[in-house]
Design a protein around this motif. Structure first.
Motif, short mmCIF file in Angstrom:
data_model
loop_
_atom_site.label_atom_id
_atom_site.label_comp_id
_atom_site.label_asym_id
_atom_site.label_seq_id
_atom_site.Cartn_x
_atom_site.Cartn_y
_atom_site.Cartn_z
N UNK A 260 0.80 -1.09 0.07
CA UNK A 260 -0.05 0.17 -0.09
C UNK A 260 0.92 1.32 -0.09
N UNK A 261 2.28 1.09 0.41
CA UNK A 261 3.07 2.42 0.41
C UNK A 261 2.95 3.32 1.57
N UNK A 262 2.57 2.81 2.80
CA UNK A 262 2.26 3.36 3.93
C UNK A 262 3.29 3.09 5.01
N UNK A 263 3.43 3.70 6.13
CA UNK A 263 4.50 3.49 7.10
C UNK A 263 4.17 2.34 7.73
N UNK A 264 5.20 1.80 8.31
CA UNK A 264 5.01 0.41 9.15
C UNK A 264 4.44 0.85 10.35
N UNK A 265 4.50 1.99 10.93
CA UNK A 265 4.04 2.25 12.35
C UNK A 265 2.54 2.53 12.39
N UNK A 266 1.86 2.64 11.07
CA UNK A 266 0.34 2.66 11.21
C UNK A 266 -0.27 1.51 11.13
N UNK A 267 -0.89 1.19 12.39
CA UNK A 267 -1.95 -0.06 12.49
C UNK A 267 -3.00 -0.25 11.61
N UNK A 268 -3.21 -1.24 11.24
CA UNK A 268 -4.27 -1.61 10.17
C UNK A 268 -5.44 -2.43 11.01
#
Length: 482
Positions: A260-268
């Motif tokens: 998705x191209x988002x940061x690793x620290x953003x929880x899904x």
């Protein structure tokens, strides 16, 4: 009676689970479904951005190819310092010595001719002495203009640039198709891991309640100590499965974030479960047309073949004559000093055309042409092999879809039967007609049936995504076609 260490262990594990859940809830999670994940990926993934930039790059290349047909204008400036002047030789005073008829000239003219003859023959009149010409400094400044009039290879090069743009556009489309396939399967993997994790946690919670009930019965003297030990072992055996499912969920989440191209620290946070697809998955039908007309790999291959064909035609045009026009306008100044204010500048201009007819270049054109002919033959065989492999991939995916449908129907029925069997076994155990071994076996059967059911749904969705990738378009539901 349950040992203190066992009680402490179960309490600590439960506390860790509650702490993990509370910590996750404290963070701001990004709730996503499949459409959201695809939308973010298509906007943020670097691969798609690079592919779009490649289209812009090829458009500039096409403009550059068109620029070769326009006039080329260059300003020129040159300085030359003479190290040794050129020596010029002239026989018999401009060739007038022995051939001069004195009656044809006035006496003053004859004197001039005689003086010039001596200057031209300083070594005694034999014409072999020569004299030096030119000056020490020479300056040149002006403009050169050239324009191709008839250059067939340039026209074919423009056609190749247009094919490059089409190829770049198809590569961008292929990048998006591949990204959609990867994100879709990664999202389903994340959902499968999440569902498995929740299933094991739910099973753990249910077994914990059963353990408390069994302990109460043991304290009342209704159940034997063996049942308590067996229930504890059953509960502890779930912990590795929970940890493994949690680890798989984290790995799937990281993979999805990367795509998705988002940061690793953003929880899904997953919206829904795999079971939600059970109601709508059969709305989509496998298309009867599997001709691969929209397959991106096949289209890219055909465009590459077309490019090689254009190259072959351009190489043949290298045998054709070319005509180029040119114009030059310059000023020249020759001096022996550096007094620029006293320099005299003389104009010099030319205009003309150059006709070039290829005759022989060591056989390079011929051999390049034969090499491209062999390459075209190779591409024809490679296309047949590529189309055969793609048709095989379509067939395998369709077979896998049909197989997954049967598995879903079978596992769905087995889940219902396993749950019903567990309820009966639980009632039998509560009334003293069943054993703890039967109860554990029934609970294990429910867990396995649930896992098989969710894996069957995942297999169906993954196979459908792979089929859409090969076909080059999304399989739409039945209702959307009306």
């Amino acid at each position: 009676m349950m040992k203190p260490k066992s009680i402490l262990f179960v309490t600590v594990v439960c506390g860790l689970f509650r702490l993990s859940t509370a910590t996750a809830q404290q963070k701001d999670s990004l709730a996503i479904d499949l459409n959201t994940a695809l939308e973010i990926a298509l906007n943020e993934n670097p691969t798609v951005k690079v592919a779009d930039m490649e289209i812009t790059k090829m458009q500039y290349a096409k403009k550059s190819a068109y620029g070769a047909l326009l006039p080329e204008i260059n300003l020129i400036g040159q300085y030359q310092r003479t190290i040794k002047k050129q020596t010029m030789y002239m026989d018999n005073g401009f060739g007038l010595g022995g051939d001069v008829n004195p009656e044809d000239f006035e006496p003053e003219e004859l004197e001039i001719i005689e003086v010039l003859g001596k200057l031209m023959t300083p070594s005694g009149g034999d014409g072999n002495g020569g004299f030096q010409v030119g000056r020490w400094n020479m300056y040149t400044g002006g403009v050169n203009v050239s324009m191709p009039l008839v250059v067939p290879s340039l026209w074919k090069n423009i056609q190749m640039s247009e094919v490059d743009i089409q190829l770049a556009m198809e590569q961008a489309r292929s990048s998006k198709i591949n990204l959609v396939n990867q994100v879709t399967k990664s999202f389903y993997s994340f959902m499968l891991a999440h569902d498995s994790y929740l299933l094991f946690k739910q099973t753990y919670a249910t077994d914990s309640i059963n353990l408390e009930n069994i302990k109460n019965k043991y304290e009342q003297g209704i159940a034997p100590e063996y049942d308590v030990i067996t229930a504890e072992v059953r509960l502890k055996s779930l912990i590795p499965s929970i940890l493994q499912a949690e680890n798989m969920m984290k790995i799937a989440e990281l993979q999805l974030k990367m795509l998705m191209g988002i940061d690793d620290d953003v929880p899904l946070k997953v919206v829904g479960t795999l079971s939600d697809y059970d109601e709508v998955m059969f709305d989509a039908i496998i298309p009867a047309d599997t001709s691969l007309m929209s397959n991106s790999d096949l289209k890219k291959f055909d465009l590459q073949t077309n490019k090689v064909q254009k190259l072959y035609e351009m190489q043949k045009l290298q045998y054709a004559p070319s005509l180029v026009s040119s114009f030059q306008y310059t000023y020249i100044s020759q001096n022996n000093d550096f007094k620029f204010s006293n320099y005299k500048w003389d104009p010099y201009s030319t205009i003309g055309v150059t006709l070039s007819i290829p005759i022989f270049n060591g056989g390079q054109r011929h051999h390049n042409l034969k090499q491209t002919e062999v390459q075209l033959s190779q591409l024809r065989y490679q296309r047949v092999d590529l189309e055969r492999n793609l048709k095989l991939a379509v067939k395998n995916n369709i077979d896998l879809i049909n197989k997954s449908v049967k598995q879903i129907m079978a596992t769905q029925s087995s889940v219902e039967q396993a749950k019903k069997g567990y309820e009966i076994t639980l009632k039998r155990y509560e009334t003293g007609l069943g054993t703890i071994v039967e109860l554990n076996a029934a609970a294990l059967a429910v867990t396995n049936a649930e896992l098989q059911y969710k894996n069957a749904i995942y297999d169906y969705l993954a196979a459908k995504a792979d089929l859409e990738k090969v076909l080059g378009y999304k399989i739409t539901p039945i209702d959307s076609k009306n």
